[in-house]
Design a protein around this motif. Structure first.
Motif, PDB file in Angstrom:
ATOM      1  N   MET A  95      -6.542  -9.196  27.817  1.00  0.00           N
ATOM      2  CA  MET A  95      -6.861  -7.882  27.234  1.00  0.00           C
ATOM      3  C   MET A  95      -8.238  -7.892  26.569  1.00  0.00           C
ATOM      4  SD  MET A  95      -3.262  -6.419  25.759  1.00  0.00           S
ATOM      5  CE  MET A  95      -2.774  -7.873  24.864  1.00  0.00           C
ATOM      6  N   TRP A  96      -8.592  -8.991  25.907  1.00  0.00           N
ATOM      7  CA  TRP A  96      -9.902  -9.076  25.261  1.00  0.00           C
ATOM      8  C   TRP A  96     -11.005  -9.059  26.313  1.00  0.00           C
ATOM      9  CZ3 TRP A  96     -13.900 -12.723  25.173  1.00  0.00           C
ATOM     10  CH2 TRP A  96     -14.869 -12.501  24.198  1.00  0.00           C
ATOM     11  N   ASN A  97     -10.830  -9.831  27.394  1.00  0.00           N
ATOM     12  CA  ASN A  97     -11.830  -9.842  28.462  1.00  0.00           C
ATOM     13  C   ASN A  97     -11.944  -8.484  29.126  1.00  0.00           C
ATOM     14  OD1 ASN A  97     -12.932 -12.434  28.407  1.00  0.00           O
ATOM     15  ND2 ASN A  97     -11.144 -13.289  29.418  1.00  0.00           N
ATOM     16  N   LEU A  98     -10.835  -7.795  29.349  1.00  0.00           N
ATOM     17  CA  LEU A  98     -10.899  -6.457  29.930  1.00  0.00           C
ATOM     18  C   LEU A  98     -11.644  -5.506  29.006  1.00  0.00           C
ATOM     19  CD1 LEU A  98      -7.318  -5.990  31.414  1.00  0.00           C
ATOM     20  CD2 LEU A  98      -9.478  -6.069  32.671  1.00  0.00           C
ATOM     21  N   ASN A  99     -11.377  -5.602  27.708  1.00  0.00           N
ATOM     22  CA  ASN A  99     -12.055  -4.749  26.746  1.00  0.00           C
ATOM     23  C   ASN A  99     -13.558  -5.005  26.752  1.00  0.00           C
ATOM     24  OD1 ASN A  99     -12.374  -2.890  24.627  1.00  0.00           O
ATOM     25  ND2 ASN A  99     -12.232  -4.525  23.105  1.00  0.00           N
ATOM     26  N   VAL A 100     -13.970  -6.269  26.782  1.00  0.00           N
ATOM     27  CA  VAL A 100     -15.398  -6.609  26.779  1.00  0.00           C
ATOM     28  C   VAL A 100     -16.060  -6.172  28.074  1.00  0.00           C
ATOM     29  CG1 VAL A 100     -17.003  -8.558  26.800  1.00  0.00           C
ATOM     30  CG2 VAL A 100     -15.167  -8.493  25.130  1.00  0.00           C
ATOM     31  N   ASN A 101     -15.410  -6.433  29.202  1.00  0.00           N
ATOM     32  CA  ASN A 101     -16.026  -6.137  30.499  1.00  0.00           C
ATOM     33  C   ASN A 101     -15.996  -4.648  30.856  1.00  0.00           C
ATOM     34  OD1 ASN A 101     -16.701  -8.808  31.027  1.00  0.00           O
ATOM     35  ND2 ASN A 101     -14.662  -9.240  31.845  1.00  0.00           N
ATOM     36  N   MET A 102     -15.138  -3.851  30.241  1.00  0.00           N
ATOM     37  CA  MET A 102     -15.083  -2.425  30.545  1.00  0.00           C
ATOM     38  C   MET A 102     -16.131  -1.629  29.777  1.00  0.00           C
ATOM     39  SD  MET A 102     -12.905  -2.001  32.904  1.00  0.00           S
ATOM     40  CE  MET A 102     -12.519  -0.278  32.921  1.00  0.00           C
ATOM     41  N   LYS A 103     -16.707  -2.221  28.738  1.00  0.00           N
ATOM     42  CA  LYS A 103     -17.765  -1.541  27.993  1.00  0.00           C
ATOM     43  C   LYS A 103     -19.053  -1.605  28.793  1.00  0.00           C
ATOM     44  CE  LYS A 103     -15.873  -2.493  23.476  1.00  0.00           C
ATOM     45  NZ  LYS A 103     -16.065  -3.171  22.199  1.00  0.00           N
TER      46      LYS A 103
END
Length: 104
Positions: A95-103
């Motif tokens: 979830m953290w990686n998805l949050n970082v990469n979706m920005k």
């Protein structure tokens, strides 16, 4: 002979129940009274919760390492804890990686 074992078991359950009540009442008091700073209140809550986990293991789940059955129960508990930690840690990491990469 079997009555003695039953009486000892009841005493253990009563001791565990009383300890659980005490370990539940302490955090409730500190949260309701707000006598400690927030960080100290969280520390008391976490400490009581951790001790209560061990009380439940000892008095209610009868987790002991003295017998073969107790050792296997303990090994099963550790395996389950490791799997749960891997699942939770992996989910948070994803979830953290998805949050970082979706920005963008």
């Amino acid at each position: 002979m079997s009555n003695q074992h039953v009486d000892t078991g009841k005493k253990d359950y009563v001791k565990g129940f009383i300890l659980s009540l005490i370990l539940t009442a302490i955090p409730f008091y500190f949260v309701a009274a707000q006598t400690l700073p927030a960080a100290a209140t969280y520390a008391v809550m976490f400490g009581c919760a951790l001790v209560q986990v061990f009380v439940h293991f000892a008095y209610f789940l009868h987790m002991e390492t003295r017998t073969d059955e107790g050792r296997w129960n303990f090994v099963s508990l550790m395996f389950t804890a490791i799997v749960v930690l891997i699942l939770i840690g992996g989910s948070i990491w994803i979830m953290w990686n998805l949050n970082v990469n979706m920005k963008m």
